[in-house]
Design a protein around this motif. Structure first.
Motif, PDB file in Angstrom:
ATOM      1  N   LEU C  31       0.844  -1.200   0.000  1.00  0.00           N
ATOM      2  CA  LEU C  31       0.000   0.000   0.000  1.00  0.00           C
ATOM      3  C   LEU C  31       0.874   1.242   0.000  1.00  0.00           C
ATOM      4  O   LEU C  31       0.725   2.139  -0.837  1.00  0.00           O
ATOM      5  CB  LEU C  31      -0.910   0.000   1.235  1.00  0.00           C
ATOM      6  N   GLY C  34       2.769   1.706  -3.251  1.00  0.00           N
ATOM      7  CA  GLY C  34       1.982   2.369  -4.294  1.00  0.00           C
ATOM      8  C   GLY C  34       1.911   3.866  -4.087  1.00  0.00           C
ATOM      9  O   GLY C  34       2.098   4.657  -5.016  1.00  0.00           O
ATOM     10  N   LEU C  35       1.689   4.275  -2.838  1.00  0.00           N
ATOM     11  CA  LEU C  35       1.570   5.704  -2.565  1.00  0.00           C
ATOM     12  C   LEU C  35       2.903   6.412  -2.768  1.00  0.00           C
ATOM     13  O   LEU C  35       2.961   7.524  -3.312  1.00  0.00           O
ATOM     14  CB  LEU C  35       1.077   5.915  -1.128  1.00  0.00           C
ATOM     15  N   THR C  38       3.593   6.834  -6.412  1.00  0.00           N
ATOM     16  CA  THR C  38       2.809   7.949  -6.943  1.00  0.00           C
ATOM     17  C   THR C  38       3.487   9.268  -6.607  1.00  0.00           C
ATOM     18  O   THR C  38       3.634  10.147  -7.458  1.00  0.00           O
ATOM     19  CB  THR C  38       1.394   7.926  -6.344  1.00  0.00           C
TER      20      THR C  38
END
Lengths: 403, 671, 195, 382
Positions: C31, C34-35, C38
């Motif tokens: 999680l 992914g952040l 980004t």
């Protein structure tokens, strides 16, 4: 076997157990097995053997299953030995596919890099997708200006015109959502992604019309977003360029077309550009679609009748007979027939008039007034203009002169 | 529920003393529910078998919904200029068809089997975290219902299940459909994540004595791999969904190209999840047929360790191939080449499995029950899907075929011909275990053949349609551009549409079969071991008691149950039956375990799960409602946290009968 | 009855809860992965608002990172007290950890407010959106951790932690350390490495 | 009697919600959502009530009138109540808020709801039985699930907000020092208490309470006092909103240089060489260009790379816009997009959407670098 459909069927048919279908479409316009240019041929040369190998492997597997099912069905034989496997068999049966795949991988890799080659480009064209049509602009810089006589940029839509045997580089992008440019007979597809420029090379080895369709889902009218690429001989291409760059000719005073021009200025020129069109005071009119349309652009109609499809290449501007004359013309005659454009006799009045009467009914677009609010009051395509039949007559007359 | 009022009579009698007042140790309004036979028991159950059945029933309902959506799509495309659906409805239809089939049918149906059979197959009494298990189910169900309410609230999502940015932003999809989609998938995602943690812990930690990893039934193996895939794939899609929901609900700029965003970010995040997702869908079916084929071939699975390891290998390599969904999206030749090679590599372990299934049957004693037929159907159809998959790994060729019907054909052969056929094999194989009665074999064969014919007629022609250049997701096609000749796009679309209805009739036969089996008086109770099966789940009563096994067996072999029934004659080396299933079971149950503690029922899972859709409705429509939902969530989570993991015997409503009757098992606070 | 959980046999020898927590943390890694990706993709992208280097207050964030690190230390003390069955010190260190965590969150709220005043809103630019999303997610994780710590204090007080007290404290400790480590990654990648 | 006490309450609440929903529906025409919310509440309450009835929570047999008469529900209320006072105070706050500010009004409404809720529950609980001890237990049983988390959340919010308000008021450098001090202080106190094992629980509790109060007090004080000057200034001036494209140094140019993490979205690189030459490299065109094309109405990202020794900015001029200021007054302003001042070796991207073709403008569209003579790239927008 010349017909690729037939070859595929003999494989797929065997695979799915439904052979026996004797023939297929004679000429599917978007067939992926009929290359008409070197790029598509490169792909074709790769995919034919791969499909063949896949088919053979398939047949072997099905034969094995069929044999097992036939041979080892329960006929009262004793319970078999509880063996857990034979390493030799397993290793062999693992190595074989590995070898096959290595055999496939090597030409694949080299084709990938061949297709991506751009350093010997002869012509550059910008291709921009939007909901739901394609815009092409031919920049007037570099080789375009030096070798192909493009003193001014040309902006057109729907049909991309390129010279024969020329390595044309498309710089594909998008104004709104992701679209995908695909002319199956000339090359594979490439997405037009907003904010990015992707390169796709086209080269046609035979004059003609090559159809394609947007293949990345792009919203409501995705199925109406088509395009065509026209390959012309060099001389025909030069004639086409000259015509595109020719100055605007206003309709003669007193004609229906002149009425149409006034109506055009009033109704259409807000979004649709006609180069050289001037208002009553003689000021050039520059359309400003981004105020009215989400995508920010509408097709340039300066030379509408030189193309033979409209509204995202979804409908023909030619009647069926005239269309056949152009689309089925031999390679030698094609150029002249295409350049003739759309004459009054050949105009597909039905579709064009339906379009002018109520565009969103023909091609779905968010013009529901209740939904306009949610997109900032901007249309997603052409709205229904509420024109009378007389007005439509005038507009058609005016548009007929846009060659 | 009982708000404490129970003591009234006692108070009257004992004059205010708190005799008999034994408030629950729980700090909440709810007392623990006790066992009962009413519907209430299904609401509060934490039994993995009940949850498995509920998963299955609900998923099948969604299967029918998704199927109807598919039929509408085929009706629309049956002829030129289809008028069945408007363009908007068509887009919603294919978006929801895919979403429903992937997230609301295949995944939960796998959960159904995994929930029901993993504990049975490894010889456990329940899963590791029963309450979380129940919570996961309710999350998924409420998420699915929430997602489908969008049909009635201004239209469903219309961006395709891949929901590519920026087409999914408010500007291009102003209805609330995508909001529902994003939030609904977040809710169901919680179910996948909790389910994954739960089942992994169950498999790793709760195996019966002697059940080594390499003695586990292959279905459990595949399900374990899938849970690991889920564990690591779900957070990635969660991030993507968060970004999209922040963009849609709070005007964040993640996919706003004018702010400089890159729409490919979504594609990468989506497919990093999306490709493992493909294996999440297919591997459990591989597991099921790897159970079914050996049973009906009377042979152990050929190359068991290799099948298990190739499953793990698929799970591993599956992470490195996501970009093959993006060959046309402008990655650059180096990336394309790398992902192209990786994709070819994944064909090897997949091929190994097919080889091993055929080798299992080779030299066997094949019985063509319906379950076996479905399994063989999978082997054949998946091979077609796998081979067309190999043609996609050839990236240049893929740029011709991607986003055409060829792809639609490919993944339906994989997912329908593969995953769903596997699930049907599972239905027929395990039905007597779950529901005491065997599904009718005659109807079953009709069901199978209709589905095979329908499936191949629907999806076979799509190969040709794709190669003729018909793109996916187009709501209408016109005669004018359909091609010339008789076998043009129109012909094949017609065939596919007719096929889809045959397929639908096939599925209908399954439903008829269920109704017939359970309504007809003539269908007898199935024997204990109708298939002469091999694994532990058959070594208990049908359906199993709440505690699964009266005595947890000690495992000495792969296919333990088979080896208790059969032995090799030392002289003739023939396999001879030495005991019947009933005898094996009687032998096992002759020394039953004492003090079996089972998990206590609880209200909290369903209540906590209920808070989530309320919050999501609030997020879409009204922030105040969101606050109400959040408060509800807080309250219920508090209730859950304070519910003792070990309920005392008097903490039941009604109280558990007698000493040591009701029974709980030790559950830690997280459970 | 409560203590049977410890004795309960598991195949791996790890308790279910601990294994579950490890798996959950493994999932959390993806999680945050992914952040963080980004953010790394978008960290320099801004057309109108300020850029990272222009608003980051490195000394302040360093101190707050240090405070969070120290809370890991006190968490270790709490776990060791729980292992010694020393309720008083368990509670004390849990409380101190919670307060240190709250201080960190307070620092983050301050930072967000200050950045907002200086022109970096959530919707200002890609940098803004991804910065607030990443650090906000982390802040929420810390807050959830604080709530868990407070709940633990309550449970210890009421003598109501079922099973092994020490293990429950240890589990929350695992989570807390994870959140700390993630912060170290975020602090290094987001704040320290110049964009 | 079929309806038991607990379900009675829940049914009552359900009926109340229904009524409220109806009133809402009538009062707020077209605003259906409120009604839906109330309907949801009603359904939830009635559902809970139904479960309560179903399980006959009291186990009071309906026929057993003696038991019924002596049941908890029939007992008299006992004890005094502070709730009327609390409710009155909340009502007062609400009224004050109504007059002065919506913030206070909201607080008042929240207080009012809390007070009424608590009052209702205690009143209900007081009737549960004749035993006070038991009644308290019942009350706690019912309300703790709500009270405890809310109290916890409030405590957390007070600490967090107080800290942040204090830092907002302090200057940047002092903030870091104070933060470090606070952390050290907390650790120190923790260690102290841990070592002094004989410390009285109450004393520790009292110290904690005082510290919390002090923190909250400081928080409120600093919040009222306002934020530090620079922040107020920054908020007022909005430094980054209006960026000029001249050669002058702007606030937003401070430390502006940056690299762009992903280059694939770049339409063209514009490079300023060490000797003041400006050229472009655009995808698909071979070599260095002195002209680029930008598609109209299309978000295009251009990356400026400064290789010269000075800090420079790139300016893209794309025509003029005429704004109608009303009353026939029009203002003409240049359309420009620019980067910040980029240090040597730095890069910065700018994304721009050009709405009109370059042919529609009298002046050509250009990319220039202010302060560098002759650095110019022509921009064609077809």
């Amino acid at each position: 076997m010349k017909n690729p459909r037939r070859r595929f069927l003999s494989l797929a048919g065997a695979a799915a157990g439904l052979v026996a279908v004797a023939g297929c479409a004679k000429d599917a316009p978007q067939d992926t097995w009929q290359p008409a240019g070197p790029n598509a041929e490169m792909i074709d040369n790769l995919q034919r053997p791969v499909f063949l190998v896949a088919g053979i492997v398939g047949v072997i597997v099905f034969a094995a299953v069929a044999w097992v099912v036939f041979r080892y069905r329960d006929r009262g034989q004793a319970i078999p030995e509880q063996t857990h496997g034979k390493p030799a068999v397993e290793i062999t049966l693992t190595v074989i596919p590995v070898l096959i795949l290595i055999g496939v991988a090597i030409p694949t890799a080299s084709t990938i890099f061949d297709l991506a080659k751009t350093d010997d480009t002869q012509m550059v064209i910008n291709v921009t997708g939007q909901q739901w049509w394609w815009e092409y602009d031919y920049p007037a810089i570099g080789d375009n200006a030096a070798k192909y006589g493009l003193s001014q940029p040309i902006v057109t839509s729907g049909q991309l015109v390129i010279p024969e045997n020329t390595k044309v580089l498309l710089r594909v992008t998008s104004r709104d959502v992701i679209h995908s440019y695909w002319i199956p007979k000339l090359n594979g597809k490439k997405d037009g992604v907003p904010g990015r420029v992707h390169l796709l090379r086209l080269e046609g080895s035979k004059p003609g019309i090559y159809a394609g369709q947007c293949t990345e889902f792009c919203g409501l009218s995705h199925s109406y977003m088509r395009m065509e690429t026209i390959v012309l001989k060099r001389a025909d291409f030069d004639a086409w360029v000259a015509n595109q760059l020719a100055p605007y000719e206003a309709p003669a005073e007193g004609t229906l077309a002149k009425e149409g021009e006034a109506l055009y200025i009033q109704q259409c020129s807000r979004c649709h550009q006609v180069n050289g069109l001037a208002d009553a005071e003689g000021n050039l009119i520059v359309s400003a679609p981004e105020q009215y349309v989400v995508s920010g652009a509408a097709p340039n109609l300066t030379n509408l009748m030189t193309r033979n499809t409209f509204a995202g290449a979804s409908w023909d501007l030619l009647t069926q007979e005239c269309r056949d004359v152009v689309w089925k013309a031999s390679a030698d005659e094609f150029g002249a027939k295409y350049l003739a454009g759309v004459s009054a006799d050949c105009l597909n009045q039905k579709d064009l008039r339906e379009w002018l009467r109520n565009a969103p009914e023909k091609k779905p677009m968010y013009v529901d007034p209740t939904k306009l609010q949610e997109t900032g009051g901007k249309y997603r395509g052409m709205p229904a203009l509420g024109l009378t039949e007389d007005q439509i007559d005038a507009l058609v007359a005016y548009l007929l002169e846009r060659k | 529920m009982a708000i404490i009022e129970r003591p009234s009579t006692e108070i009257a009698v004992a004059g205010g003393a708190t005799v008999g007042v034994k408030p629950s140790e729980a700090l909440g309004v709810f007392k623990r529910p006790g066992a009962s036979n009413s519907w209430r028991d299904w609401i509060v159950t934490v039994d993995h078998k009940k949850l498995g059945i509920m998963y299955g029933v609900a998923a099948f309902v969604f299967f029918i919904i998704g199927g109807i959506e598919a039929l509408l799509i085929r009706l629309q495309l049956m002829g030129p200029d289809g008028k069945v659906l408007s363009a908007d409805q068509y887009n919603q239809m294919f978006t929801m068809h895919a979403t429903t089939m992937v997230f609301l049918f295949v995944m939960p149906m796998v959960s159904a089997f995994a929930n029901y059979f993993i504990p049975l197959q490894i010889g456990a009494r329940d899963v590791a975290f029963p309450r979380i298990n129940a919570f996961g189910f309710w999350c998924w169900l409420f998420g699915g219902i929430f997602l489908n309410t969008s049909w009635f609230l201004g239209g469903a999502a219309d961006g395709g299940w891949f929901m590519y940015a920026p087409n999914s932003s408010t500007l291009f999809s102003p209805s609330h459909g995508i909001d529902f989609w994003v939030l609904g998938l977040q809710i169901t995602g919680i179910a996948s994540l909790t389910g994954a943690i739960n089942l992994i812990v169950t498999v790793l930690n709760m195996r019966a004595p002697g059940m080594k990893l390499m003695r586990m039934p292959i279905f459990t193996w595949m399900a374990l791999v899938v849970q690991f895939l889920l564990l690591f794939a779900m957070p990635v899609i969660t991030v993507a969904l968060f970004l999209l929901s922040f963009q849609r609900e709070f005007d964040a700029t993640f996919f706003d190209v004018a702010a400089g965003a890159d729409p490919l970010l979504w594609q990468h995040l989506f497919w990093i999840f999306g490709h493992p997702e493909v294996y999440i869908l297919i591997l459990p079916s591989f597991g099921i047929v790897s159970e079914v084929i050996p049973v009906f071939s009377k042979k152990p699975l050929f190359g068991y360790p290799i099948v298990a390891m190739s499953g793990a290998a698929i799970g591993f390599v599956g992470w490195g191939v996501w970009a093959h969904h993006m060959f046309a999206s402008g990655l650059g030749p180096v990336s394309v080449a790398v992902f192209s090679m990786a994709t070819m590599a994944i064909a090897v372990p997949t091929g190994v499995k097919i080889v091993n299934w055929i080798m299992t049957m080779w030299g066997g004693k094949l019985q063509f029950t319906t379950a076996m037929l479905f399994a063989i159907g999978l082997v054949v159809q998946f091979t077609i899907g796998g081979l067309s998959g190999v043609t996609h790994s050839v990236a240049p060729s893929d740029t011709q075929q991607t986003d055409t019907y060829y792809i639609v054909a490919h993944f339906h052969y994989v997912l329908f011909g593969g995953a769903i056929f596997g699930l049907f094999a599972g239905f027929y194989y395990w039905w007597p275990k779950m529901f005491r009665k065997q599904l009718n074999e005659g109807l079953g064969k009709v069901n199978f053949w209709l589905m095979v014919v329908g499936m191949n007629m629907t999806f076979g022609p799509m190969h040709i349609l794709g190669l003729q250049g018909q793109p996916r997701r187009m709501g209408v096609w016109t005669e004018a551009r359909a091609g010339e000749g008789f076998f043009n796009i129109g012909f094949w679309n017609m065939i596919a549409s007719i096929g889809s209805f045959i397929l639908a009739v096939g599925v209908l036969m399954f439903i008829i079969n269920i109704v017939y089996t359970h309504k007809s008086k003539r269908v007898p109770i199935a024997p204990l071991d109708p298939w002469d099966a091999r694994s532990l789940e058959w070594m208990t009563s049908s359906p199993p008691a709440e505690h699964n096994f009266d005595a947890i067996p000690t495992v000495n072999h792969l296919d333990e149950f088979f080896h208790r029934k059969y032995a090799e004659d030392p002289n003739s080396h023939e396999i001879k039956q030495v005991a019947s299933a009933e005898e094996v079971l009687a032998d096992l149950n002759s020394r039953p375990d004492e003090h079996i503690h089972m998990p206590s029922r609880s209200y909290w899972p369903i209540l906590v799960a209920l808070a989530l859709p309320i919050i999501c409705y609030g997020l879409i429509y009204n922030r105040l409602l969101m606050a109400v939902g959040a408060a509800f969530l807080l309250l219920t989570m508090f209730g859950w946290a304070m519910e003792p993991s070990t309920a005392s015997d008097d903490d039941f409503d009604p109280p558990a009968p007698g000493e040591g009757g009701g029974h709980t098992k030790e559950l830690a606070p997280l459970g | 009855m409560a203590d049977t959980a410890v004795a309960h046999h598991t195949t791996t020898g790890l308790s279910n809860n601990k294994l579950g927590m490890w798996l959950f943390l493994g999932s959390e890694c993806l999680l945050f992965g992914g952040l963080i990706s980004t953010y790394m993709l978008y960290r320099g992208r801004t057309n109108t608002g300020p850029q990272p280097d222009q608003i980051y207050d490195i000394p302040f964030t360093s101190v707050s990172s240090f405070v969070l690190l120290m809370s890991s230390l006190t968490m270790v003390l709490a776990v060791s007290a729980a292992n010694r069955k020393d309720d008083r010190n368990t509670n004390l260190w849990l409380t101190v950890t919670a307060i240190l965590g709250a201080t960190f969150v307070g620092g983050q709220v301050y930072e967000f407010t200050a950045f907002y005043r200086e022109g970096l809103g959530f919707t200002t630019s890609l940098f803004g959106s991804s910065f607030y999303t990443l650090t906000g997610f982390h802040g929420v994780h810390v807050t959830v951790g604080i709530i868990m710590l407070m709940a633990l204090v309550g449970m210890v007080r009421r003598n109501r932690i079922p099973g092994s007290k020490a293990e429950t404290v240890e589990l929350v400790g695992l989570y807390w350390h994870f959140v700390d480590i993630i912060w170290i990654v975020i602090f290094t990648l987001v704040y320290l490495i110049p964009s | 009697m079929m309806i038991t006490t607990s379900s009675k309450l829940l049914y009552g609440l359900g009926a109340g919600s229904l009524a409220a929903g109806f009133v809402w529906f009538v009062a707020n025409e077209g605003q259906q959502l409120g009604s839906v919310m109330f309907a949801f509440l009603a359904v939830a309450f009635i559902f809970l009530g139904a479960i309560a009835s179903y399980t006959r929570d009291g186990h009071v047999l309906s026929t057993d009138t003696a038991a019924h008469a002596s049941s908890a529900a029939s007992q008299k209320s006992v004890g005094r109540s502070l709730w009327p006072f609390g409710t009155a105070v909340s009502a007062g706050v609400t009224v004050v808020g109504l007059i002065s500010s919506p913030g206070i009004f909201k607080v008042g409404v929240a207080l009012l709801i809390a007070m009424l809720g608590e009052w209702m529950i205690s009143n209900w609980a007081e009737r549960a039985s004749s035993s006070n001890e038991y009644n308290t237990k019942v009350r706690d049983y019912l309300v703790h699930p709500l009270e405890l988390p809310v109290a916890g959340a409030l405590l957390l919010a007070v600490i967090v907000l107080s800290f942040s308000r204090v830092f907002l008021a302090l200057s940047k450098s002092v903030g870091a020092i104070v933060f470090a001090g606070m952390g050290a202080l907390i650790l120190f106190f923790g260690a102290l208490i841990a070592v002094k094992r004989q410390a009285n629980r109450r004393v520790v509790g009292a110290i904690l309470g005082v510290l919390l109060l002090a923190l909250a007090g400081t928080g409120v004080a600093t919040a009222l006092d306002g934020e530090r000057e620079q922040l107020t200034e920054a908020a007022e001036e909005d430094h980054f909103a209006h960026r000029g494209c001249t050669e002058e140094k702007e606030y937003s140019d401070k430390k502006a240089s940056r690299a762009v993490s992903m280059k694939s979205s770049i339409l063209a690189n514009v490079i300023l060489t060490e000797d003041g030459q400006l050229y472009a490299e655009a995808t698909g065109y071979p070599g260095q260009q002195s002209a680029i094309t930008i598609q109209r109405s299309n978000p295009s990202t251009i990356l400026f790379v400064n290789e010269s020794s000075e800090a420079r900015r790139m300016v893209l001029s794309y025509g003029k816009v005429v704004e109608d200021l009303g009353d026939g007054v029009e203002r003409e302003s240049a359309l420009e997009a620019c980067t910040s001042k980029v240090e040597k070796g730095g890069q910065q991207a700018v994304t721009v959407v050009v709405p009109k073709p370059s042919s529609a403008s009298d002046e050509p569209f250009t990319i220039t670098v202010p302060g560098v003579e002759g650095a110019k790239i022509d921009v064609f927008v077809p």
